[in-house]
Design an enzyme around this catalytic site. Structure first.
Site, short mmCIF file in Angstrom:
data_model
loop_
_atom_site.label_atom_id
_atom_site.label_comp_id
_atom_site.label_asym_id
_atom_site.label_seq_id
_atom_site.Cartn_x
_atom_site.Cartn_y
_atom_site.Cartn_z
N GLY A 135 26.46 6.39 1.00
CA GLY A 135 25.68 5.18 1.30
C GLY A 135 24.61 4.83 0.28
O GLY A 135 24.42 5.50 -0.73
N LEU A 189 21.13 4.55 0.67
CA LEU A 189 19.92 5.38 0.59
C LEU A 189 20.21 6.67 -0.18
O LEU A 189 19.41 7.11 -1.01
CB LEU A 189 19.43 5.73 2.01
CG LEU A 189 18.15 6.55 2.03
CD1 LEU A 189 16.94 5.66 1.76
CD2 LEU A 189 17.97 7.28 3.35
N ALA A 190 21.38 7.25 0.10
CA ALA A 190 21.73 8.53 -0.54
C ALA A 190 21.74 8.38 -2.05
O ALA A 190 21.12 9.17 -2.78
CB ALA A 190 23.09 9.00 -0.03
N LYS A 195 14.20 6.34 9.47
CA LYS A 195 13.91 5.20 10.33
C LYS A 195 15.04 4.18 10.18
O LYS A 195 15.75 4.24 9.18
CB LYS A 195 12.56 4.58 9.95
CG LYS A 195 12.50 4.14 8.46
CD LYS A 195 11.61 2.98 8.26
CE LYS A 195 12.34 1.69 8.41
NZ LYS A 195 12.55 0.95 7.16
N TYR A 250 6.58 6.01 3.46
CA TYR A 250 5.22 5.61 3.05
C TYR A 250 4.25 6.80 3.09
O TYR A 250 3.28 6.84 2.35
CB TYR A 250 4.73 4.41 3.89
CG TYR A 250 5.04 3.13 3.14
CD1 TYR A 250 6.36 2.82 2.81
CD2 TYR A 250 4.04 2.28 2.70
CE1 TYR A 250 6.66 1.69 2.06
CE2 TYR A 250 4.33 1.16 1.95
CZ TYR A 250 5.65 0.87 1.64
OH TYR A 250 5.94 -0.22 0.87
N HIS A 310 5.85 1.97 8.68
CA HIS A 310 5.08 2.19 7.45
C HIS A 310 3.61 1.77 7.58
O HIS A 310 2.70 2.55 7.29
CB HIS A 310 5.70 1.42 6.28
CG HIS A 310 7.14 1.75 6.01
ND1 HIS A 310 7.67 3.00 6.22
CD2 HIS A 310 8.16 1.00 5.51
CE1 HIS A 310 8.96 2.99 5.89
NE2 HIS A 310 9.28 1.79 5.46
N ARG A 315 -4.67 0.19 -3.80
CA ARG A 315 -3.39 -0.43 -4.17
C ARG A 315 -2.32 0.67 -4.16
O ARG A 315 -2.31 1.55 -5.01
CB ARG A 315 -3.53 -1.05 -5.56
CG ARG A 315 -2.25 -1.39 -6.26
CD ARG A 315 -1.67 -2.72 -5.84
NE ARG A 315 -2.40 -3.83 -6.40
CZ ARG A 315 -1.92 -4.62 -7.36
NH1 ARG A 315 -0.73 -4.42 -7.86
NH2 ARG A 315 -2.64 -5.62 -7.80
N TYR A 357 -10.02 0.39 -6.19
CA TYR A 357 -11.15 -0.30 -6.79
C TYR A 357 -12.09 -0.84 -5.72
O TYR A 357 -11.68 -1.11 -4.60
CB TYR A 357 -10.73 -1.39 -7.77
CG TYR A 357 -9.85 -2.49 -7.22
CD1 TYR A 357 -8.47 -2.33 -7.16
CD2 TYR A 357 -10.38 -3.70 -6.80
CE1 TYR A 357 -7.67 -3.35 -6.67
CE2 TYR A 357 -9.58 -4.72 -6.32
CZ TYR A 357 -8.23 -4.53 -6.26
OH TYR A 357 -7.43 -5.52 -5.77
N TRP A 402 -9.12 -9.35 -9.38
CA TRP A 402 -9.03 -8.07 -10.08
C TRP A 402 -7.76 -8.06 -10.92
O TRP A 402 -6.69 -8.41 -10.45
CB TRP A 402 -8.99 -6.92 -9.07
CG TRP A 402 -8.73 -5.57 -9.67
CD1 TRP A 402 -9.62 -4.80 -10.35
CD2 TRP A 402 -7.50 -4.84 -9.66
NE1 TRP A 402 -9.02 -3.62 -10.76
CE2 TRP A 402 -7.72 -3.63 -10.35
CE3 TRP A 402 -6.22 -5.08 -9.15
CZ2 TRP A 402 -6.73 -2.66 -10.54
CZ3 TRP A 402 -5.24 -4.13 -9.33
CH2 TRP A 402 -5.49 -2.93 -10.01
#
Ligand SMILES: NC(=O)C1=CN([C@@H]2O[C@H](COP(=O)(O)OP(=O)(O)OC[C@H]3O[C@@H](n4cnc5c(N)ncnc54)[C@H](OP(=O)(O)O)[C@@H]3O)[C@@H](O)[C@H]2O)C=CC1
Ligand SMILES: O=C1O[C@H](COP(=O)(O)O)[C@@H](O)[C@H](O)[C@H]1O
Length: 518
Positions: A42, A44-45, A185, A216, A277, A397, A405, A513
């Protein structure tokens, strides 16, 4: 030490623990280790699981005298065909040096493919035979084997696959070693289905054997959150409702559901991103200091936050769907699935009462980034009249270009006494030059091998997170809550910005920024 030198602790050898996982109390282990990727054919693998294993191999965490990797799926292919499929994901043409290609070829030799179905014993008995042969080849003490099963599969097959593993493929646990399963998930679609799945898997495996992965939690700056919050004195007195006005946790992608529309339409952005996440990130931002870094202490605190979240109010939700989403042939013409959502969560406790936590996620927007934005209240009795220039904001970030920051007001350099917005900036690319930040999956797989569940979701956490979103999700599923159309490449529906403003977020005008370049 010169300004550009920075001492980086090397991850020295397989089985050693990082300082932050020392509290987990796991001793380094040796012996044969079999890693089985189920769903090896698949997406993801090939994109995440095998590349993460390869990076671990290259760094010496998967020694060839201990480790063997098995791919398992229904597709009938040979070992060689699987290896060929994986090659370009391990060595992208643009950076394929001779050394890298050499490592890829040695790594691929560790992989064996077994074909079989997910609900009958034949394939799993064959898999068990292959694993056992590898275990005896690696001449480990009989039974002191470690077996890690990574379910890179649709959740619909988790129960049958877990049953097959339990029936056919467990290590001989009375002689040492372990068997662990990693599940991806989405773990369920709502509270009832997640609990049903948990019960089914819970009847087969103990909680310490189950690793519910949320990638995450493996991201560098997500892992930094506890350090930032609890190892820096300056944040301790500030991190509360007295000083913080609002918190935003934002995920934006600048592409749509390309190629995954069929999957996505059954889930939508809340189940795909927000319930897992972003909510995990919220827990780390909002939780109290844990007693220690032991996984259970951390997860206990996360559960307390989740259980303190108040029911979501309809007027604090904006849903969107990008124009063109339904053009995907795998998406129904009348689909009501949101590809964008802003949802405000309110935490009913002493620290956070009255502070909106604004969770925002969207596909096909104008940029790709994920960040946490902690906005402080205005300065009382402002003698500089600089309120309009903007508030202090502490921004983490997560990606791309990891950075931390702090937006703050300073004197404009020059003869006049005027103020201007600026920032204290810790941009990782600049500060940690030459340091490779590991991929989330790489760290998390290493944690599963080490038996460290700190960065995995516990059953009660999962339940509490579904409790928060299930009523809203059911209303969306019934078509009672409609997404607002938005243009691909935009910021999403304008109603989301209006909600943000209503929640108290004050945008800084005339200042932005810019990530520093080297
Ligand atoms: N892809 C991604 O970027 C991400 C995926 N995930 C999660 O990871 C898991 C795997 O995702 P992904 O690799 O994209 O999924 P795929 O759709 O690529 O499925 C993986 C493999 O499972 C088998 N399979 C597919 N559909 C079925 C089915 N209905 N019944 C039985 N077997 C099936 C196929 O193997 P075969 O037919 O050969 O047996 C397929 O190669 C999912 O839970 C997904 O939600 C999580 C985060 C990101
Ligand atoms: O879990 C998922 O995450 C990806 C985004 O991951 P990132 O690490 O690139 O931020 C998302 O594209 C996908 O829809 C979702 O299932």
């Amino acid at each position: 030490m010169g300004t550009n030198e920075w001492h980086i602790e090397q991850r020295s050898s397989f089985g050693t623990e990082s300082p932050l996982s020392r509290d987990s109390g796991n001793a380094p282990e040796t012996g044969s280790l079999s890693i089985v990727v189920l769903g090896a054919s698949g997406d993801l693998a090939k994109k995440k699981t095998f590349p993460a294993l390869f990076h671990l191999y290259r760094q010496g965490f998967l020694p060839t005298d201990e480790v063997h990797i098995f791919g398992y799926a229904r597709t009938k292919i040979s070992d060689g065909e699987l290896r060929n499929r994986l090659h370009s994901y391990l060595a992208p043409a643009k950076d394929a040096s001779a050394e890298l290609l050499g490592d890829v070829s040695k790594f691929l030799q560790l992989i064996k493919y077994v074909s079989g179905s997910y609900d009958s014993e034949d394939g799993f008995r064959l898999l068990d035979k292959e694993i056992s042969e590898h275990e005896s080849l690696k001449s480990s003490a009989e039974g002191s084997s470690r077996r890690l099963f990574y379910l890179a599969l649709p959740p619909s097959v988790y129960p049958s696959v877990c049953k097959m593993i339990k029936t056919c493929c467990m290590n001989k646990s009375d002689l040492g070693g372990w068997t662990r399963v990693v599940v991806e998930k989405p773990f369920g679609k709502d509270l009832a289905s997640a609990e049903e799945l948990s019960t089914e898997i819970g009847m087969l495996f103990e909680e310490p054997q189950i690793y519910r992965i949320d990638h995450y939690l493996g991201k560098e700056l997500v892992q930094n959150l506890l350090v930032l919050r609890f190892a820096n004195r300056m944040f301790l007195p500030l991190w509360n409702r007295d000083n913080i006005d609002n918190v935003q946790i934002v995920f934006r992608e600048d592409f749509g559901t390309e190629g995954r529309g069929g999957y996505f339409d059954q889930y939508g952005i809340i189940r795909d991103i927000i319930q897992n996440h972003l909510l995990q990130v919220l827990c780390l931002v909002a939780m109290e200091k844990p007693v220690s870094l032991k996984p259970e202490h951390i997860r206990d605190e996360k559960v307390k936050v989740l259980e303190s979240v108040l029911p979501i109010s309809d007027d604090e939700v904006v849903l969107g769907q990008y124009e063109g989403y339904r053009d995907d042939p795998t998406v129904p013409d009348e689909s009501n699935t949101p590809t964008f959502a802003t949802v405000i969560l309110r935490i009913h406790n002493e620290r956070w009462e009255g502070v909106p936590f604004i969770l925002k996620a969207g596909k096909a927007l104008n940029s790709r980034k994920a960040e946490i934005r902690v906005q402080f209240k205005d300065v009382p009795g402002d003698i500089f009249k600089c309120k309009k220039q903007g508030r202090n904001e502490f921004v983490i970030r997560l990606q791309p270009l990891e950075a931390i920051y702090m937006k703050l007001t300073v004197k404009q350099p020059g003869l006049e006494m005027s103020t201007v917005q600026s920032e204290l900036d810790l941009s990782y690319g600049q500060r940690y030059q030459g340091v490779t930040i590991p991929e989330a999956y790489e760290r998390l797989i290493l944690d599963t091998i080490r038996g460290d569940q700190q960065h995995f979701v516990r059953r009660d956490e999962l339940k509490a997170s579904w409790q928060i979103f299930t009523p809203l999700l059911h209303r969306i599923d019934k078509g009672e809550f409609k997404p607002i159309p938005y243009k691909p490449g935009s910021r999403g529906p304008k109603e989301a910005d209006q909600l943000l403003e209503k929640a108290g977020y004050v945008q800084t005008h005339g200042y932005i920024w810019i990530p520093p370049t080297l």
